[in-house]
Design a protein around this motif. Structure first.
Motif, PDB file in Angstrom:
ATOM      1  N   SER A 190      54.591  40.025  24.543  1.00 34.97           N
ATOM      2  CA  SER A 190      54.453  41.311  25.253  1.00 34.97           C
ATOM      3  C   SER A 190      53.873  42.354  24.306  1.00 34.97           C
ATOM      4  CB  SER A 190      55.812  41.771  25.780  1.00 34.97           C
ATOM      5  OG  SER A 190      56.396  40.769  26.589  1.00 34.97           O
ATOM      6  N   GLN A 191      52.581  42.321  24.121  1.00 34.78           N
ATOM      7  CA  GLN A 191      51.925  43.201  23.161  1.00 34.78           C
ATOM      8  C   GLN A 191      50.967  44.171  23.842  1.00 34.78           C
ATOM      9  OE1 GLN A 191      52.414  43.313  19.648  1.00 34.78           O
ATOM     10  NE2 GLN A 191      54.207  42.130  20.329  1.00 34.78           N
ATOM     11  N   ASN A 192      50.916  45.392  23.310  1.00 34.51           N
ATOM     12  CA  ASN A 192      49.912  46.334  23.794  1.00 34.51           C
ATOM     13  C   ASN A 192      48.540  45.921  23.239  1.00 34.51           C
ATOM     14  OD1 ASN A 192      49.738  47.263  21.114  1.00 34.51           O
ATOM     15  ND2 ASN A 192      51.130  48.979  21.472  1.00 34.51           N
ATOM     16  N   LYS A 193      47.516  46.697  23.538  1.00 33.28           N
ATOM     17  CA  LYS A 193      46.159  46.324  23.141  1.00 33.28           C
ATOM     18  C   LYS A 193      46.037  46.193  21.633  1.00 33.28           C
ATOM     19  CE  LYS A 193      41.322  47.647  23.822  1.00 33.28           C
ATOM     20  NZ  LYS A 193      40.395  48.632  24.439  1.00 33.28           N
ATOM     21  N   ALA A 194      46.598  47.155  20.883  1.00 36.85           N
ATOM     22  CA  ALA A 194      46.530  47.094  19.421  1.00 36.85           C
ATOM     23  C   ALA A 194      47.299  45.881  18.895  1.00 36.85           C
ATOM     24  CB  ALA A 194      47.095  48.378  18.815  1.00 36.85           C
ATOM     25  N   GLY A 195      48.451  45.607  19.492  1.00 40.20           N
ATOM     26  CA  GLY A 195      49.258  44.466  19.074  1.00 40.20           C
ATOM     27  C   GLY A 195      48.555  43.146  19.313  1.00 40.20           C
ATOM     28  N   GLN A 196      47.824  43.064  20.410  1.00 42.06           N
ATOM     29  CA  GLN A 196      47.080  41.841  20.697  1.00 42.06           C
ATOM     30  C   GLN A 196      45.954  41.630  19.699  1.00 42.06           C
ATOM     31  OE1 GLN A 196      45.910  41.483  24.824  1.00 42.06           O
ATOM     32  NE2 GLN A 196      47.919  42.071  25.565  1.00 42.06           N
ATOM     33  N   THR A 197      45.382  42.708  19.215  1.00 37.51           N
ATOM     34  CA  THR A 197      44.340  42.601  18.197  1.00 37.51           C
ATOM     35  C   THR A 197      44.934  42.229  16.844  1.00 37.51           C
ATOM     36  OG1 THR A 197      43.014  44.276  19.333  1.00 37.51           O
ATOM     37  CG2 THR A 197      42.449  43.821  17.042  1.00 37.51           C
ATOM     38  N   ALA A 198      46.096  42.811  16.533  1.00 35.98           N
ATOM     39  CA  ALA A 198      46.706  42.602  15.217  1.00 35.98           C
ATOM     40  C   ALA A 198      47.348  41.229  15.075  1.00 35.98           C
ATOM     41  CB  ALA A 198      47.753  43.689  14.952  1.00 35.98           C
ATOM     42  N   SER A 199      47.911  40.702  16.135  1.00 37.46           N
ATOM     43  CA  SER A 199      48.668  39.438  16.047  1.00 37.46           C
ATOM     44  C   SER A 199      47.731  38.237  16.155  1.00 37.46           C
ATOM     45  CB  SER A 199      49.755  39.381  17.121  1.00 37.46           C
ATOM     46  OG  SER A 199      49.211  39.639  18.403  1.00 37.46           O
ATOM     47  N   GLU A 200      46.928  38.068  15.113  1.00 38.23           N
ATOM     48  CA  GLU A 200      45.889  37.040  15.118  1.00 38.23           C
ATOM     49  C   GLU A 200      46.459  35.627  15.237  1.00 38.23           C
ATOM     50  OE1 GLU A 200      43.279  37.434  11.795  1.00 38.23           O
ATOM     51  OE2 GLU A 200      43.068  39.608  12.052  1.00 38.23           O
ATOM     52  N   TYR A 201      47.612  35.378  14.616  1.00 37.85           N
ATOM     53  CA  TYR A 201      48.146  34.021  14.627  1.00 37.85           C
ATOM     54  C   TYR A 201      48.659  33.633  16.014  1.00 37.85           C
ATOM     55  CZ  TYR A 201      47.636  32.634   9.785  1.00 37.85           C
ATOM     56  OH  TYR A 201      47.103  32.228   8.586  1.00 37.85           O
ATOM     57  N   TRP A 202      49.213  34.583  16.749  1.00 38.60           N
ATOM     58  CA  TRP A 202      49.630  34.275  18.123  1.00 38.60           C
ATOM     59  C   TRP A 202      48.408  33.938  18.964  1.00 38.60           C
ATOM     60  CZ3 TRP A 202      54.275  33.708  20.711  1.00 38.60           C
ATOM     61  CH2 TRP A 202      54.190  33.649  22.089  1.00 38.60           C
ATOM     62  N   LEU A 203      47.389  34.756  18.887  1.00 39.44           N
ATOM     63  CA  LEU A 203      46.191  34.526  19.690  1.00 39.44           C
ATOM     64  C   LEU A 203      45.533  33.202  19.309  1.00 39.44           C
ATOM     65  CD1 LEU A 203      44.252  35.559  21.834  1.00 39.44           C
ATOM     66  CD2 LEU A 203      42.982  36.744  20.035  1.00 39.44           C
ATOM     67  N   ALA A 204      45.428  32.917  18.007  1.00 44.94           N
ATOM     68  CA  ALA A 204      44.771  31.697  17.557  1.00 44.94           C
ATOM     69  C   ALA A 204      45.540  30.447  17.963  1.00 44.94           C
ATOM     70  CB  ALA A 204      44.598  31.729  16.040  1.00 44.94           C
ATOM     71  N   ASN A 205      46.877  30.532  17.985  1.00 42.78           N
ATOM     72  CA  ASN A 205      47.691  29.356  18.279  1.00 42.78           C
ATOM     73  C   ASN A 205      48.155  29.281  19.723  1.00 42.78           C
ATOM     74  OD1 ASN A 205      48.415  27.796  15.615  1.00 42.78           O
ATOM     75  ND2 ASN A 205      48.422  29.965  15.085  1.00 42.78           N
ATOM     76  N   MET A 206      48.385  30.436  20.347  1.00 47.77           N
ATOM     77  CA  MET A 206      48.884  30.457  21.723  1.00 47.77           C
ATOM     78  C   MET A 206      47.790  30.747  22.747  1.00 47.77           C
ATOM     79  SD  MET A 206      52.014  29.605  21.399  1.00 47.77           S
ATOM     80  CE  MET A 206      53.505  29.737  20.395  1.00 47.77           C
ATOM     81  N   GLY A 207      46.697  31.345  22.316  1.00 47.46           N
ATOM     82  CA  GLY A 207      45.544  31.498  23.198  1.00 47.46           C
ATOM     83  C   GLY A 207      45.574  32.661  24.159  1.00 47.46           C
ATOM     84  N   GLY A 208      46.595  33.521  24.111  1.00 46.92           N
ATOM     85  CA  GLY A 208      46.633  34.661  25.025  1.00 46.92           C
ATOM     86  C   GLY A 208      48.023  35.255  25.119  1.00 46.92           C
ATOM     87  N   TYR A 209      48.158  36.255  26.007  1.00 48.78           N
ATOM     88  CA  TYR A 209      49.406  36.999  26.153  1.00 48.78           C
ATOM     89  C   TYR A 209      49.745  37.166  27.635  1.00 48.78           C
ATOM     90  CZ  TYR A 209      48.120  38.367  21.387  1.00 48.78           C
ATOM     91  OH  TYR A 209      47.747  38.348  20.068  1.00 48.78           O
ATOM     92  N   ASN A 210      51.058  37.347  27.869  1.00 52.35           N
ATOM     93  CA  ASN A 210      51.541  37.767  29.194  1.00 52.35           C
ATOM     94  C   ASN A 210      51.031  36.888  30.328  1.00 52.35           C
ATOM     95  OD1 ASN A 210      52.815  40.099  28.020  1.00 52.35           O
ATOM     96  ND2 ASN A 210      50.791  41.058  27.921  1.00 52.35           N
ATOM     97  N   GLY A 211      51.061  35.556  30.114  1.00 56.03           N
ATOM     98  CA  GLY A 211      50.663  34.655  31.192  1.00 56.03           C
ATOM     99  C   GLY A 211      49.172  34.518  31.377  1.00 56.03           C
ATOM    100  N   ALA A 212      48.388  34.792  30.347  1.00 57.68           N
ATOM    101  CA  ALA A 212      46.933  34.637  30.443  1.00 57.68           C
ATOM    102  C   ALA A 212      46.575  33.207  30.826  1.00 57.68           C
ATOM    103  CB  ALA A 212      46.279  35.004  29.108  1.00 57.68           C
ATOM    104  N   LYS A 213      45.408  33.054  31.403  1.00 60.28           N
ATOM    105  CA  LYS A 213      44.976  31.765  31.959  1.00 60.28           C
ATOM    106  C   LYS A 213      45.065  30.627  30.949  1.00 60.28           C
ATOM    107  CE  LYS A 213      40.939  29.479  33.982  1.00 60.28           C
ATOM    108  NZ  LYS A 213      39.506  29.623  34.338  1.00 60.28           N
ATOM    109  N   ASP A 214      44.610  30.853  29.740  1.00 64.82           N
ATOM    110  CA  ASP A 214      44.563  29.779  28.741  1.00 64.82           C
ATOM    111  C   ASP A 214      45.730  29.817  27.756  1.00 64.82           C
ATOM    112  OD1 ASP A 214      42.137  28.828  29.779  1.00 64.82           O
ATOM    113  OD2 ASP A 214      41.002  30.302  28.614  1.00 64.82           O
ATOM    114  N   GLU A 215      46.762  30.581  28.074  1.00 63.84           N
ATOM    115  CA  GLU A 215      47.867  30.714  27.126  1.00 63.84           C
ATOM    116  C   GLU A 215      48.669  29.424  27.022  1.00 63.84           C
ATOM    117  OE1 GLU A 215      51.443  33.835  25.924  1.00 63.84           O
ATOM    118  OE2 GLU A 215      50.620  33.881  27.951  1.00 63.84           O
TER     119      GLU A 215
END
Length: 556
Positions: free
Chosen positions: A134-159
């Motif tokens: 549950s990250q805001n826009k800045a948090g989604q940009t900063a949390s590179e390891y979550w994005l790289a490993n989980m692929g998205g946030y808040n139920g995104a299509k490819d998460e």
């Protein structure tokens, strides 16, 4: 950890080991015992850090200095056996996947508390995952390891992450969208450490804001990181440039701290760190210059880690359309005298790379041979492509030493000389590592650039996925007609449940990447070193740079 043959195959997805000889450490410990040097439990271990941590909240971190501090004060559900990349229990005592590999059940340690007194249990685990997702826009940009490993946030299509359920206080289930070799190994990364829900709420951990090219972090991230580990955060003294951790006397693990304090003294210059070790100002530091290894072996305790990294020359055809032609990319590769580069610029034990993963990772294709140094062939390919007068801007970092790249300027100059010898005009673009280089290359602004990767855990996806799955930056494959095909292959191969079948699939993919695609140029793998003074024993060097500094024995 397993119940059936099917689940056994899944549970072993990330359990390939990378062995590291601990003979030197054992001999040092034996030597300390024989000499009568007793460990001083009131001692302070002072470690020379190359830079200040970007934040004390590892979820938003991507820098090694943050992770080094985080590993002392936080724990994940899993960790890694000291000296290896083998997944080992931490806050979870065991884990088991469902037959389809999409639901993982973790049994948790009981009686564990965060250092603010908050109980660690299944509810705390799920609060952590809810916070991360549950990250805001800045948090989604900063949390590179979550994005790289989980692929998205808040139920995104490819998460990949799909949810967390507390079955009881000591049992938690984590659901993912597909089977993957990442599980459960990725949960051992510092970014996915368990943090106190109470402290995160109190100090507004998710209150992160973008500012220029960086971020403004919360009170939690700046001054109140709270974990379950053997050390706990005391203070960050910006004036004296030190970070101080103190022993967690309530730590529930068996490997309790043998030192009272660990202090990180921030000394950006590598030569200054060497001098500080010699004078006794610090007790150890990481990544000593390879030219100093002989002296440090003689005067101090130098440990050489196994090579678990890749140095590569990234190429981005979106920035420079000339690079779209495979013949041009091949010519640039044939033009580099990598044997000479490795011998002259990299430490003993470095090897010429044949592909984008080290030879210790499952899926490494042993049949691949290095591109030979062949300036004649390079010139011929450039001529055939109509690019005999090719011009290229090559980025390289300054103010940094990396495990795979101890002297970036020297590596740049060696490549520049080789390219110019085949008629390529090279324009240098040096940038400070933390002053535009990392951001610029990650955002896809560089046509050609030096970069590398030290593995976070022992799966091929941890290398190939990080290199080729970002459609925006790194070695951008979106400029090529085969880009979608490569993206699909990376996902498909990572999802293969059977270990042997998955390794075979990656071997084929590595061959295709090197022979048909060549999106970038893998250069080498290098063994990095870490050094301590003679009075320090008990720290096992790690291929993941996952050194447990709290186990240090400092002689009186």
């Amino acid at each position: 950890m397993t119940a059936t043959k099917t689940t056994a195959a899944i549970a072993l997805l990330a359990a390939s080991t990378l062995a590291l000889s601990s003979c030197a450490s054992s001999k040092r410990d034996e030597g300390a015992k024989k000499s009568g040097n007793a460990a001083n439990t009131s001692a302070t271990l002072n470690f020379g850090a190359a830079g200040a941590p970007a934040t004390f909240d590892p979820f938003y971190a991507s820098d090694g200095e943050t992770f080094r501090v985080s590993r002392q004060i936080f724990q994940g559900l899993v960790g890694f056996k000291p000296g290896t990349a083998e997944v080992a229990p931490r806050l979870a005592t065991s884990w088991k996947p469902s037959a389809d590999g999409k639901t993982w059940t973790f049994k948790l340690k009981t009686g564990v508390k965060f250092t603010d007194g908050t109980p660690f249990n299944a509810e705390a685990v799920c609060k952590n995952f809810k916070r991360m997702d549950s990250q805001n826009k800045a948090g989604q940009t900063a949390s590179e390891y979550w994005l790289a490993n989980m692929g998205g946030y808040n139920g995104a299509k490819d998460e990949l992450y799909q949810g967390c359920t507390a079955k009881d206080a000591a049992t938690v289930q984590i659901k993912i969208s597909r089977p993957t070799s990442k599980f459960p190994a990725l949960l051992g990364l510092p970014s996915f450490s368990m943090q106190s829900p109470t402290a995160m709420d109190k100090y507004k951990a998710n209150n992160i804001k973008a500012q220029g090219q960086g971020f403004v972090y919360s009170d939690y991230a700046n001054a109140h990181p709270t974990g379950t580990g053997p050390m706990k955060f005391q203070k960050y003294d910006k004036t004296n440039k030190t970070v101080t951790l103190v022993r967690n006397d309530d730590y529930a693990g068996d490997d309790k701290a043998t030192v009272k304090k660990v202090v990180f003294s921030i000394i950006p210059d590598e030569t200054a760190r060497k001098q500080a070790l010699a004078s006794g100002q610090i007790d150890g530091y990481d990544l000593p210059n390879p030219v100093d290894w002989p002296t440090l072996k003689k005067d101090d305790n130098l440990e050489i880690r196994p090579a678990f990294n890749i140095l590569y020359l990234g190429l981005n055809a979106k920035v420079d359309p000339d690079l779209k032609d495979l013949r041009v990319r091949q010519a640039l590769y044939y033009a580099i005298n990598r044997d000479q580069l490795v011998k002259s610029q990299l430490p003993d034990g470095a090897t010429v790379a044949t592909q984008f993963i080290p030879n210790t990772v499952a899926g490494y294709n042993k049949s691949l041979k290095p591109y030979k140094y062949d300036p004649k062939k390079a010139k011929s390919l450039l001529k055939a492509a109509g690019k005999s007068n090719l011009k290229i801007t090559l980025w390289y970092p300054t103010e940094v030493t990396r495990p795979y790249m101890p002297a970036p300027d020297k590596i740049f100059n060696a490549i520049k000389k080789d390219w110019q010898a085949v008629g390529v005009k090279v324009t240098p673009k040096p940038l400070p590592w933390a002053g535009g280089y990392v951001t610029g290359t990650q955002n896809g602004n560089a046509a050609a650039y030096l970069m590398g990767w030290t593995g976070d855990y022992n799966t091929p996806d941890n290398f190939l996925g990080n290199f080729f799955s970002d459609p925006k930056g790194q070695m951008t494959v979106g400029a090529y007609p085969w880009g979608d095909k490569l993206h699909k292959a990376l996902s498909d191969d990572d999802s293969v449940v059977d270990e042997a079948q998955r390794a075979t699939a990656y071997e084929k993919l590595n061959k295709q990447i090197m022979e048909d695609y060549l999106p970038g140029l893998p250069i080498s793998s290098s063994p990095p070193a870490i050094v301590f003074s003679k009075k320090v024993t008990g720290v096992t060097p790690s291929p993941l740079t996952d050194e447990h500094l709290w186990t240090a024995k400092v002689s009186k």
